[in-house]
Design a protein around this motif. Structure first.
Motif, PDB file in Angstrom:
ATOM      1  N   GLU A  85       0.810  -1.216   0.000  1.00  0.00           N
ATOM      2  CA  GLU A  85       0.000   0.000   0.000  1.00  0.00           C
ATOM      3  C   GLU A  85       0.847   1.272   0.000  1.00  0.00           C
ATOM      4  O   GLU A  85       0.324   2.369   0.218  1.00  0.00           O
ATOM      5  N   CYS A  86       2.130   1.129  -0.256  1.00  0.00           N
ATOM      6  CA  CYS A  86       3.031   2.289  -0.235  1.00  0.00           C
ATOM      7  C   CYS A  86       2.511   3.372  -1.182  1.00  0.00           C
ATOM      8  O   CYS A  86       2.111   3.077  -2.319  1.00  0.00           O
ATOM      9  N   PRO A  87       2.512   4.616  -0.765  1.00  0.00           N
ATOM     10  CA  PRO A  87       1.970   5.683  -1.611  1.00  0.00           C
ATOM     11  C   PRO A  87       2.825   6.022  -2.825  1.00  0.00           C
ATOM     12  O   PRO A  87       2.376   6.773  -3.696  1.00  0.00           O
ATOM     13  N   VAL A  88       4.041   5.489  -2.892  1.00  0.00           N
ATOM     14  CA  VAL A  88       4.903   5.730  -4.049  1.00  0.00           C
ATOM     15  C   VAL A  88       5.347   4.384  -4.627  1.00  0.00           C
ATOM     16  O   VAL A  88       5.271   3.354  -3.956  1.00  0.00           O
ATOM     17  N   LEU A 188      10.802   6.425 -12.793  1.00  0.00           N
ATOM     18  CA  LEU A 188       9.565   6.528 -12.019  1.00  0.00           C
ATOM     19  C   LEU A 188       9.453   7.884 -11.335  1.00  0.00           C
ATOM     20  O   LEU A 188       8.372   8.485 -11.291  1.00  0.00           O
ATOM     21  N   ALA A 189      10.565   8.369 -10.802  1.00  0.00           N
ATOM     22  CA  ALA A 189      10.550   9.659 -10.111  1.00  0.00           C
ATOM     23  C   ALA A 189      10.205  10.797 -11.068  1.00  0.00           C
ATOM     24  O   ALA A 189       9.676  11.831 -10.653  1.00  0.00           O
ATOM     25  N   GLY A 190      10.478  10.602 -12.358  1.00  0.00           N
ATOM     26  CA  GLY A 190      10.183  11.629 -13.337  1.00  0.00           C
ATOM     27  C   GLY A 190       8.770  11.597 -13.880  1.00  0.00           C
ATOM     28  O   GLY A 190       8.362  12.518 -14.592  1.00  0.00           O
ATOM     29  N   LEU A 196       0.872   7.929 -11.688  1.00  0.00           N
ATOM     30  CA  LEU A 196       1.376   6.659 -11.162  1.00  0.00           C
ATOM     31  C   LEU A 196       0.448   6.102 -10.085  1.00  0.00           C
ATOM     32  O   LEU A 196       0.215   4.892 -10.025  1.00  0.00           O
ATOM     33  N   ARG A 197      -0.076   6.989  -9.255  1.00  0.00           N
ATOM     34  CA  ARG A 197      -0.987   6.532  -8.201  1.00  0.00           C
ATOM     35  C   ARG A 197      -2.202   5.827  -8.790  1.00  0.00           C
ATOM     36  O   ARG A 197      -2.561   4.719  -8.375  1.00  0.00           O
ATOM     37  N   ASP A 198      -2.826   6.445  -9.782  1.00  0.00           N
ATOM     38  CA  ASP A 198      -4.013   5.841 -10.377  1.00  0.00           C
ATOM     39  C   ASP A 198      -3.665   4.581 -11.159  1.00  0.00           C
ATOM     40  O   ASP A 198      -4.425   3.607 -11.154  1.00  0.00           O
ATOM     41  N   LEU A 199      -2.534   4.595 -11.844  1.00  0.00           N
ATOM     42  CA  LEU A 199      -2.134   3.419 -12.613  1.00  0.00           C
ATOM     43  C   LEU A 199      -1.847   2.236 -11.699  1.00  0.00           C
ATOM     44  O   LEU A 199      -2.281   1.111 -11.969  1.00  0.00           O
ATOM     45  N   ARG A 200      -1.133   2.488 -10.607  1.00  0.00           N
ATOM     46  CA  ARG A 200      -0.817   1.407  -9.666  1.00  0.00           C
ATOM     47  C   ARG A 200      -2.092   0.851  -9.036  1.00  0.00           C
ATOM     48  O   ARG A 200      -2.235  -0.363  -8.845  1.00  0.00           O
TER      49      ARG A 200
END
Length: 228
Positions: A85-88, A188-190, A196-200
């Motif tokens: 569940e990590c936010p990143v 990923l950082a870029g 990324l949140r929605d995709l994950r």
């Protein structure tokens, strides 16, 4: 690259040695949760000792917790859940053995990169302990039949086979692992953190059709507004 590196949080899976202790589970859970507020864009789990990811949970500590086994299980599962569940985005960088709970944690990261000498193993069925928590994650990745076979046979899986089975993402020479992980983390950082949140969430939890439509509409509007 320096700016991207500053947003990459690197956390060793184990503080020292080869076995995971309760303190390691607590530290990992805290590090993952803190990513929500500390400016991290990517979390990388790596080795504290070259050539050693982990040989699994410390069984002596587990035996000592038999007066309250549920509390011990909660402590372990909190670390796994925090990674899931990590936010990143999360990356596991695996060298050498990746056993038991270490393997389960890898299955819950977004990406796992391994050195050629890495190997993966769920040995629990060998001593009558079904890894039920890991089973559902493994089944999601490789299908129920393959997951059952991997766990019942309790075979050590070399990195190349793990990649072929879809358990990990890439295998590189040991001396190239750090660079490969840094390159992926910088990529990923870029990326857009919101995207990324929605995709994950979409690939992990499978939102409903209505939720997907709503997200797709929102991202389309934003992309078009940027002139895409």
């Amino acid at each position: 690259m320096p700016e991207a590196e500053a947003s990459i949080k690197r956390v060793p899976l184990i503080a020292s040695g080869s076995r995971m202790l309760g303190a390691d589970f607590d530290r990992i859970a805290a590090a993952a949760a803190a990513c929500a507020d500390d400016g991290s864009r990517v979390l990388v789990l790596g080795s504290s000792t070259p050539g050693m990811f982990t040989t699994g949970a410390d069984l002596d500590e587990a035996r000592a917790a038999l007066d309250d086994p549920a509390a011990y299980v909660r402590r372990v599962s909190a670390a796994v859940r925090a990674i899931a569940e990590c936010p990143v985005p999360t990356i596991a960088a695996v060298e050498g053995p990746c056993v038991g709970i270490g393997f389960e944690i890898c299955l819950n990261t977004d990406f796992t990169l391994a050195a050629e000498d890495a190997w993966f193993w769920f040995p629990e069925m060998g001593f009558g302990l079904p890894p039920v928590a890991a089973a559902s994650t493994l089944a999601r990745l490789v299908g129920p039949r393959r997951a059952l076979a991997l766990m019942v046979r309790a075979e050590r899986i070399p990195a190349g086979r793990a990649r072929a089975d879809g358990l990990i993402d890439d295998v590189v020479a040991a001396e190239q692992l750090a660079a490969a992980v840094t390159d992926l983390a910088a990529l990923l950082a870029g990326r857009s953190a919101d995207a990324l949140r929605d995709l994950r969430a979409a690939v992990r939890t499978g939102p409903t059709a209505d939720e997907l439509d709503e997200q797709a509409t929102g991202w389309l509007v934003r992309a078009l507004a940027r002139g895409a």
